[in-house]
Design a protein around this motif. Structure first.
Motif, short mmCIF file in Angstrom:
data_model
loop_
_atom_site.label_atom_id
_atom_site.label_comp_id
_atom_site.label_asym_id
_atom_site.label_seq_id
_atom_site.Cartn_x
_atom_site.Cartn_y
_atom_site.Cartn_z
N LEU A 5 -6.48 6.77 -0.43
CA LEU A 5 -7.11 5.48 -0.17
C LEU A 5 -7.82 4.95 -1.42
N THR A 6 -8.64 5.78 -2.03
CA THR A 6 -9.44 5.28 -3.17
C THR A 6 -8.55 4.98 -4.37
N PHE A 44 0.83 -1.21 0.00
CA PHE A 44 0.00 0.00 0.00
C PHE A 44 0.87 1.26 0.00
N ASP A 45 1.83 1.30 0.93
CA ASP A 45 2.65 2.50 1.04
C ASP A 45 3.57 2.69 -0.15
N ARG A 87 2.16 1.50 -8.94
CA ARG A 87 2.77 2.73 -8.45
C ARG A 87 2.98 3.73 -9.58
N ILE A 109 1.50 10.79 -2.23
CA ILE A 109 2.02 11.63 -1.14
C ILE A 109 2.87 12.74 -1.74
N ALA A 162 -2.26 -5.81 -0.13
CA ALA A 162 -1.95 -4.43 0.23
C ALA A 162 -1.03 -4.34 1.44
N LEU A 184 -4.52 -1.06 -7.06
CA LEU A 184 -4.21 -2.44 -6.66
C LEU A 184 -5.27 -3.41 -7.23
N GLU A 185 -6.50 -2.90 -7.31
CA GLU A 185 -7.56 -3.71 -7.91
C GLU A 185 -7.22 -4.00 -9.38
N VAL A 218 -5.24 4.23 -4.43
CA VAL A 218 -4.39 3.06 -4.23
C VAL A 218 -5.24 1.79 -4.31
N ALA A 219 -6.44 1.86 -3.73
CA ALA A 219 -7.34 0.71 -3.79
C ALA A 219 -7.66 0.37 -5.24
N ALA A 220 -7.97 1.39 -6.03
CA ALA A 220 -8.32 1.16 -7.43
C ALA A 220 -7.13 0.61 -8.21
N PRO A 239 3.68 8.04 -4.85
CA PRO A 239 3.50 9.15 -5.80
C PRO A 239 2.38 10.09 -5.40
N ALA A 267 -5.14 -6.40 -4.65
CA ALA A 267 -5.79 -5.80 -3.48
C ALA A 267 -5.58 -6.61 -2.20
N TYR A 293 -5.90 12.45 1.83
CA TYR A 293 -5.90 11.08 2.35
C TYR A 293 -6.99 10.22 1.73
#
Ligand SMILES: Nc1ncnc2c1ncn2[C@@H]1O[C@H](COP(=O)(O)OP(=O)(O)OP(=O)(O)O)[C@@H](O)[C@H]1O
Ligand SMILES: [Mg+2]
Lengths: 236, 318
Positions: free
Chosen positions: A115-116, A97-98, A150, A105, A131, A122-123, A118-120, A103, A128, A111
C-alpha cells in the motif's frame, strides 16, 4: 554497474544483432543508448535483463558475472532492475494500483508495504487519483507514467528503458524524461534507448551509440552527465 | 505518509497480495470473466466424469456383494456313512484351515435327516427305514478367488481324494452367469473410464492451453518483472485444480442421481439371481473422494500442459 566485454548476439543463420560490443556504464549514471532502427538497442537491453543470452563475450551487471549466473537465480536478478518499454506493457485487466503493485507481489512484500509503496510511486508520477482507473482509460503519457511507477516501485538500482517516449508527443516525452531524471538524481542508474532526436538535443547526457550491432564512438561527447560513459569500445 | 482514500479504494483485499492469494484471485477473476464459457466447460467436465464415477460406484457395490457369498457359492462334500460325527466335525475344521477355504460347516447325519424331513414331502417315507440313510456332509465356502470353474473343479477333485468323502457337489451355473455379466461390465467400465478420464484430462488441458494463450501478455510481464516460473505458473495450476474439483462435484452429484435411478431395476435383477438385499448405496467417503480425484486430475492436466507444450515465456519487444 554494467560491463560488456566483446559481446556478440546472433540469431539463427547470419542474423547479427550485436557484434563484438564492449563498454562500461558506471553506477549512478544516466546514459542514452542511441542508434538507428535495427542497430541492436533492444537486443542490448534484453541481454542486460537476461532475457536473451549472448552468443559470445561476457556480461557483468552489478558485480554479477552472467556466465556463472544460474537460471533459477535469474528472477531475483530481474527483480533488482526496473524495465520500461515503448509499448508500456500494462495489463488491461486490472486497475492502475494492481499494475503497479505487481512487482511487489512478485517480490513478496507485505500488504502494508504494498500500500505505502504503490501510493508513493503513484504520487511520484502524479497519478494517485487514477489508482482505480483501468489503463485503457488513460492517455499514452499517463500509461507510460504508470509503467515507470511499476518499474520503480520496488526501488531497483538499475532502470532499463526501451524507447519509453516512442509513442508520445514532444511535451509528454519531456514530462517522462524529467521523471526519469528525477529518479536518476535519487541514485538510480538509467540506461535509456531512444532515437528521439529532440530528446537527444534537449538533454546533453552520456551516450552509447550502436550502429548495425557495433559500438561506435559517441557522436556528442557527454558534458553535463554526472558520471560520463567511459568508452572501452570495440576493437577495430 | 498517509495513504489516500483513492489508493485504499483501488487496492483489493489483503489476501490478494501474497503470491498464493494473487494466484487464486487471478484464477477466480479469469473464471468469472467468461462465465458462460467457464460453466459450459465445467458442465462438459462433470458429464464426462459422471459415467466413470457411476460405473465405479456400481462396481464397488458388486464387489461388496462378493463378500456375502455364503449361500452363493459352496461345495457340499458328502461323507461315508461310516464316518461318525466326531470325525466329521474334525475333518470340517481341517478343511476350514486350508488357505483357499473361507469357512466350513459340518452337517451331521441327524441334522441332515431333520432337514430332509422338514423340507421334503418324502420325509415320512424315511420313517419306514430303520436306519438313517443320509450321509453326513460338509458345506465348504471357498475363498472368493477360488470361485471359477477350473479352480472349483480342482478343489472338488482334491476333496474326493480324501477317504472320508464320497461325493462333492457344487452349482456354479448362476455364479458363472453373474460373473460373466460382471466381468463384461468390468471390462466395459475400465474402457469407458479410461476413455472418459482421458477426455476429461484433454478438456482441462485444452482450457489451460487457451488460458495460457489468452494470458500470454500477463505471463511475459510477470517474467520480465522477475517472477519465478512457479509464480507465473501457479494461477494455471490452480485453474486446473479448480476445474477438476468443481467438475468432480458435478460428476459425483450426477452419478449419485443416476445411481438412484438405477438402483430399483438393479435390485430386481439381483433378486433374480438370488441376492436378496440388492445393491448398496456408495459410501459417503467414496462420493467425497470424487472431487478430490477430480482435483488431482485437473492438477495433472495443468502440469502436463504447462511443462510440455507451454508457449514459451520469451519476451520480445518492438
Ligand atoms: N528474435 C529475433 N530473431 C531474429 N532477429 C532478431 C530478433 N530480435 C532482433 N533481431 C535482429 O537484430 C537486429 C537488432 O534488433 P533490435 O531490436 O535490437 O534493434 P533496435 O535497435 O532495438 O531497433 P528499433 O529502434 O527499431 O527498436 C535487427 O536486425 C533485428 O532484425
Ligand atoms: Mg528496439
Amino acid at each position: 554497474m554494467i560491463q560488456f566485454d566483446a559481446v556478440s548476439l546472433h540469431f539463427g543463420a547470419g542474423q547479427t544483432a550485436l557484434d563484438d560490443v564492449s563498454f562500461e556504464i558506471e553506477a549512478g549514471s544516466f546514459t542514452f543508448l542511441v542508434g538507428h532502427s535495427g542497430a541492436g538497442k533492444s537486443s542490448l537491453l534484453q541481454l542486460i535483463a537476461r532475457l536473451a543470452r549472448p552468443s559470445s563475450g561476457s556480461i557483468t551487471v552489478g558485480g554479477i558475472d552472467y556466465a556463472t549466473l544460474r537460471t533459477r537465480h535469474e528472477p531475483a536478478l530481474r527483480r533488482q532492475m526496473g524495465v520500461i518499454f515503448q509499448d508500456n506493457q500494462l495489463l488491461g485487466d486490472r486497475n492502475v494500483f494492481d499494475n503497479v503493485a505487481l512487482p511487489l507481489i512478485i517480490g513478496g512484500f507485505r500488504y502494508k508495504d504494498v500500500l505505502t509503496r504503490v501510493a508513493a510511486a503513484l504520487e511520484r508520477v502524479d497519478l494517485a487519483p487514477f489508482a482505480n482507473a483501468y489503463p485503457a482509460t488513460l492517455s499514452g503519457g499517463q500509461q507510460q507514467r504508470v509503467g515507470i511507477a511499476r518499474a520503480l516501485v520496488a526501488r531497483p538500482r538499475l532502470l532499463l528503458a526501451d524507447e519509453p517516449t516512442g509513442n508520445l508527443d514532444a511535451g509528454m516525452s519531456q514530462e517522462i524524461m524529467e521523471l526519469l531524471l528525477q529518479f536518476h538524481r535519487s541514485g538510480v542508474t538509467v540506461l535509456l534507448a531512444t532515437h528521439d532526436v529532440s530528446l537527444l538535443q534537449a538533454y546533453d547526457l552520456a551516450r552509447l551509440e550502436l550502429s548495425a550491432g557495433r559500438c561506435v564512438s559517441p557522436a556528442v561527447a557527454p558534458q553535463r552527465a554526472r558520471h560520463p560513459l567511459r568508452g572501452r569500445h570495440a576493437h577495430q | 505518509m498517509p495513504i489516500s482514500d483513492s489508493i485504499t479504494r483501488a487496492a483489493g483485499s489483503q489476501r490478494g497480495y501474497t503470491a498464493r492469494g494473487y494466484a487464486w484471485r487471478r484464477t477466480r477473476t479469469r473464471l468469472a470473466a467468461h462465465p458462460v464459457a467457464s460453466s459450459v466447460s465445467l458442465l462438459v467436465l462433470g458429464i464426462v466424469l459422471a459415467l466413470p464415477v457411476l460405473l465405479s460406484f456400481l462396481a464397488m457395490a458388486l464387489d461388496d456383494h462378493r463378500g456375502d457369498g455364503d449361500r452363493a457359492v459352496t461345495l457340499t462334500a458328502y461323507l461315508e456313512t461310516s464316518v461318525n460325527d466326531l470325525d466329521g466335525a474334525a475333518l470340517a475344521s481341517r478343511i476350514a484351515a486350508r488357505p483357499d477355504v473361507q469357512t466350513t460347516r459340518y452337517i451331521s447325519r441327524d441334522e441332515a435327516l431333520a432337514t430332509f424331513e422338514a423340507e421334503s414331502d418324502l420325509g415320512d417315507a424315511l420313517d419306514l427305514l430303520e436306519e438313517n440313510p443320509l450321509p453326513g456332509a460338509i458345506v465348504i465356502t471357498p475363498e472368493h478367488a477360488v470361485v471359477a470353474r477350473d479352480r472349483m473343479q480342482a478343489l472338488s477333485d482334491e476333496f474326493l481324494g480324501l477317504s472320508e468323502i464320497v461325493e462333492v457337489r457344487y452349482d456354479l451355473q448362476w455364479v458363472e452367469r453373474l460373473q460373466a455379466v460382471v466381468s463384461l461390465l468390468r471390462v466395459a467400465a475400465v474402457l469407458v473410464t479410461g476413455f472418459l478420464t482421458l477426455t476429461a484430462l484433454l478438456v482441462i488441458a485444452n482450457t489451460i492451453r487457451l488460458e495460457l494463450l489468452a494470458r500470454r501478455a500477463e505471463r511475459e510481464v510477470c517474467h520480465l518483472l522477475g517472477a519465478s516460473r512457479s509464480f507465473v505458473n501457479r494461477p494455471f495450476l490452480y485453474t486446473g485444480v479448480l476445474y477438476g474439483l468443481v467438475g468432480g462435484v458435478l460428476a459425483a452429484a450426477m452419478a449419485v442421481v443416476a445411481f438412484g435411478l438405477l438402483k430399483a431395476p438393479a435390485d430386481t435383477l439381483a433378486g433374480l439371481y438370488g441376492v436378496d438385499q440388492g445393491i448398496a448405496w456408495p459410501e459417503l467417503s467414496r462420493v467425497a473422494a470424487v472431487p478430490l480425484l477430480g482435483a488431482a486430475l485437473g492438477l495433472a492436466a495443468a502440469v502436463t500442459t504447462l511443462y510440455s507444450a507451454a508457449p514459451g515465456a520469451n519476451v520480445t519487444n518492438s
